[in-house]
Enzyme design. Structure first.
Site, short mmCIF file in Angstrom:
data_model
loop_
_atom_site.label_atom_id
_atom_site.label_comp_id
_atom_site.label_asym_id
_atom_site.label_seq_id
_atom_site.Cartn_x
_atom_site.Cartn_y
_atom_site.Cartn_z
N GLU A 54 21.90 3.67 21.07
CA GLU A 54 23.22 4.18 20.20
C GLU A 54 22.56 4.42 18.92
OE1 GLU A 54 27.16 2.86 18.02
OE2 GLU A 54 26.28 1.38 19.24
N GLU A 79 20.12 2.21 13.11
CA GLU A 79 21.05 2.37 11.88
C GLU A 79 20.10 2.09 10.65
OE1 GLU A 79 23.25 3.44 9.45
OE2 GLU A 79 24.45 3.06 11.26
N ASP A 114 14.78 6.09 11.01
CA ASP A 114 15.16 7.51 11.64
C ASP A 114 14.98 7.45 13.02
OD1 ASP A 114 15.53 10.11 12.43
OD2 ASP A 114 14.29 10.73 10.62
N ASP A 136 27.38 11.18 10.91
CA ASP A 136 27.58 12.07 9.56
C ASP A 136 27.95 13.33 10.01
OD1 ASP A 136 27.56 13.10 7.13
OD2 ASP A 136 26.32 11.49 6.42
N ARG A 207 35.49 0.88 13.67
CA ARG A 207 36.25 0.91 12.46
C ARG A 207 36.43 2.44 11.84
NH1 ARG A 207 32.34 -1.82 7.84
NH2 ARG A 207 30.59 -0.36 7.97
N TYR A 208 35.29 3.27 12.06
CA TYR A 208 35.39 4.46 11.52
C TYR A 208 36.54 5.07 12.30
CZ TYR A 208 30.99 3.72 9.11
OH TYR A 208 30.03 3.05 8.49
N GLU A 209 36.81 5.21 13.85
CA GLU A 209 37.68 5.68 14.36
C GLU A 209 38.93 5.35 13.90
OE1 GLU A 209 38.66 5.85 19.06
OE2 GLU A 209 38.57 3.81 18.11
#
Length: 227
Positions: A54, A79, A114, A136, A207-209
């Site tokens: 992911e 992340e 990264d 992003d 949560r972004y969705e």
């Protein structure tokens, strides 16, 4: 239409790596728990299969749901944002569990840098599935080369994904929603399986969705397969 002759991606990270100040427990999670989960390089993957990746796990909801639903799968979760890392770690070790000694899932590795160098170092045809959930969007045209869906990254993924492996992408940003198919249609290594404005079965919510839907933005969900 995206310019497929665009310059190569800059070999640097953009955007914030820290938001609000960390609380004491969050700092302990980074100092004591993160090293216990940190991805240790390709040699640590010998004999590991299936292997999923992911890229940009945000708050960690999706990553945790996947490792719980698929205990036979090892997931490398990437992340760089410290507050996102803390969110994932606190989901794994809610208080009062000890940050240094409490058991952790054996099928999770975390990469706090990264994702592109990690991908470049992976052996050929090692990944069975890749997730890019609400990345992003970098909506300004001059920032297009910063978007993860990019010909260079697609070529790298084509090398490290097994034939038949799946790349799942989700975005609520209109610019990104136009960008993804324009880039991917030019990638001969990938075939579109499906695109939908309804979250497919087996895709844990994030949560972004939820934030996008509350704001009236319609997400799109793509499934590409490595030929």
């Amino acid at each position: 239409m995206p310019d497929m002759t665009m310059k190569s991606q800059p070999d640097r990270l953009y955007g914030r790596q820290r938001g609000h100040a960390l609380r004491p427990r969050q700092q302990r999670l980074l100092d004591l728990t993160l090293p216990r989960l940190r991805y240790a390089g390709p040699s640590s993957l010998r004999g590991v299969s299936p292997l999923w990746l992911e890229i940009g796990f945000g708050g960690g909801e999706h990553a945790v749901a996947q490792i719980e639903a698929h205990p036979d799968v090892t997931l490398i979760a990437c992340e760089v944002f410290e507050n996102g890392l803390c969110s994932l770690l606190s989901r794994l070790l809610p208080e009062p569990l000890d940050e240094e000694t409490a058991p952790l899932p054996g099928n999770l590795r975390v990469w706090d840098d990264d994702a592109r160098p990690l991908l470049r170092d992976l052996p050929d045809q090692v990944l069975d599935r890749v997730f890019l959930m609400f990345p992003d969007p970098w909506p300004k045209a001059r920032h297009a080369k910063r978007r993860f869906v990019h010909p260079e990254n697609a070529a790298t993924l084509a090398r490290v994904m097994k034939p038949g492996a799946e790349w799942r992408i989700a975005s609520d940003d209109p610019t990104y929603q136009a960008w993804v198919p324009e880039v991917m249609e030019r990638q001969t290594a990938f075939e579109l399986l499906a695109v939908s404005n309804e979250r497919p079965e087996g895709w844990p919510p994030t949560r972004y969705e939820a934030k996008a839907i509350r704001a009236g933005r319609q997400p799109l969900y793509w499934r590409y397969v490595r030929r």
